[in-house]
Design a protein around this motif. Sequence first.
Motif, short mmCIF file in Angstrom:
data_model
loop_
_atom_site.label_atom_id
_atom_site.label_comp_id
_atom_site.label_asym_id
_atom_site.label_seq_id
_atom_site.Cartn_x
_atom_site.Cartn_y
_atom_site.Cartn_z
N PRO A 196 21.84 12.17 -20.25
CA PRO A 196 20.18 12.33 -20.28
C PRO A 196 19.16 11.77 -19.11
N HIS A 197 17.88 12.21 -19.24
CA HIS A 197 17.62 12.38 -17.41
C HIS A 197 17.98 12.17 -16.72
N ASP A 198 19.14 12.89 -16.38
CA ASP A 198 19.63 13.13 -14.46
C ASP A 198 18.30 14.29 -14.42
N ASP A 199 18.44 14.53 -12.83
CA ASP A 199 18.04 15.08 -12.39
C ASP A 199 18.38 16.32 -12.56
N ASN A 215 16.29 10.17 -7.05
CA ASN A 215 16.63 10.85 -7.91
C ASN A 215 18.65 10.55 -7.70
#
Length: 206
Positions: free
Chosen positions: A56-59, A101
């Motif tokens: 989750p939240h990875d680009d 990121n």
Amino acid sequence: MACHAHGREVVRNAIVAGCATIEHGSYVDEEGLRLMLEMGTAWVPTYTSVVGFLLPHDDYNSSASFQRGSHLLHYLQKGFRRALELGVTILTATDTQYGPNTNVRVYREMTHFVEMGMTPLQALQSATIRSAEVYGIRDRTGAIEVGLEADLVSVDGNPVEDIYATHEPMFVMSNGRIVFHRTVDPDHYIPRRVGVTGFGTGGPRP
């Protein structure tokens, strides 16, 4: 010339066409790996980016990438281990433009490489001297030598013995200028700003 390729046939075609590197190569097979070895093609698996598909939240995170992530990782792991056995040149890369990121992907990629069978030294070289050689800039960077670009990182420990030492930078020099430095006491790391802004405060030593 680099080629963004995932499928087996695309990878083989790119190698035969003379591409210097294959980016991703997720489904590369035995024939493709042997072609890489024969043609001197380097493989840039960007494994960490695919790991990000599942985080989750990875680009890269999305429902589509999450669905494909485990499948891609299985074949990347299989291909990586075989490439290592054959002696294919494997390089570290961030996959996208280096920025907020992606600034953790280099050391994570090296760590994943070690977890899949590389020695720590091989993993470090995949991000430094081997990359410089493949990209034709070995006369400018890639090693600690007189006359080369002075980009240096000092870490807490010996990364040749433990690749996880790369996760704890203590000192960074970029273009001959110190941009990050930590002083150490027995209980805390204390970051000290040197010439740049944006570093956080010190915290307990793990």
